[in-house]
Design a protein around this motif. Structure first.
Motif, mmCIF file in Angstrom:
data_model
loop_
_atom_site.group_PDB
_atom_site.id
_atom_site.type_symbol
_atom_site.label_atom_id
_atom_site.label_comp_id
_atom_site.label_asym_id
_atom_site.label_seq_id
_atom_site.Cartn_x
_atom_site.Cartn_y
_atom_site.Cartn_z
ATOM 1 N N GLU A 62 1.128 -1.111 0.157
ATOM 2 C CA GLU A 62 -0.015 0.158 0.093
ATOM 3 C C GLU A 62 0.400 1.324 0.244
ATOM 4 O O GLU A 62 0.888 2.191 -0.658
ATOM 5 N N GLU A 63 1.919 1.034 0.806
ATOM 6 C CA GLU A 63 3.158 2.052 0.560
ATOM 7 C C GLU A 63 3.941 2.337 -1.260
ATOM 8 O O GLU A 63 4.197 3.745 -1.140
ATOM 9 N N GLY A 64 3.613 1.316 -1.872
ATOM 10 C CA GLY A 64 4.189 1.816 -3.105
ATOM 11 C C GLY A 64 4.823 0.790 -3.100
ATOM 12 O O GLY A 64 6.434 0.987 -4.304
ATOM 13 N N TYR A 65 5.239 0.156 -2.906
ATOM 14 C CA TYR A 65 7.020 -0.411 -2.965
ATOM 15 C C TYR A 65 6.229 -2.404 -2.748
ATOM 16 O O TYR A 65 5.254 -2.478 -2.320
ATOM 17 N N GLN A 66 7.212 -3.521 -3.377
ATOM 18 C CA GLN A 66 6.791 -4.013 -3.800
ATOM 19 C C GLN A 66 8.135 -5.055 -3.037
ATOM 20 O O GLN A 66 9.495 -5.605 -2.667
ATOM 21 N N VAL A 67 7.150 -6.442 -2.376
ATOM 22 C CA VAL A 67 7.853 -7.498 -1.665
ATOM 23 C C VAL A 67 7.888 -8.111 -2.026
ATOM 24 O O VAL A 67 7.195 -9.234 -3.209
ATOM 25 N N VAL A 68 8.762 -8.766 -2.477
ATOM 26 C CA VAL A 68 9.322 -10.008 -3.209
ATOM 27 C C VAL A 68 9.573 -11.610 -3.022
ATOM 28 O O VAL A 68 10.269 -11.112 -1.731
ATOM 29 N N ASP A 69 8.877 -12.046 -3.009
ATOM 30 C CA ASP A 69 9.383 -14.009 -2.235
ATOM 31 C C ASP A 69 10.565 -14.311 -2.416
ATOM 32 O O ASP A 69 10.888 -13.919 -3.923
#
Length: 69
Positions: A62-69
């Motif tokens: 929601e803050e505009g960043y991407q969590v990478v698995d």
């Protein structure tokens, strides 16, 4: 018992990014500590075991960043 996880997060590049991610994650119940390191693209999260990983990922996204698995 406290648990610590380290997430890889794409899109962080400065101190503003660091504060945005840390503040978003701190709002989640059960979070004990959070440290974002933009240079390493990581977020270290210590929680009480009750925090859902999905809630953490959602807050970061929601803050505009991407969590990478």
């Amino acid at each position: 018992m406290a648990e610590t996880v380290i997430l890889k997060v794409e899109g962080m590049s400065c101190q503003h990014c660091k504060r945005a991610v840390e503040n978003a994650v701190r709002k989640i119940p059960g979070i004990l500590a959070v440290e974002a390191v933009p240079e390493e693209k990581t977020v270290k999260i210590t929680h009480d075991g009750s925090s859902l990983p999905a809630a953490v990922k959602e807050a970061i996204t929601e803050e505009g960043y991407q969590v990478v698995d």
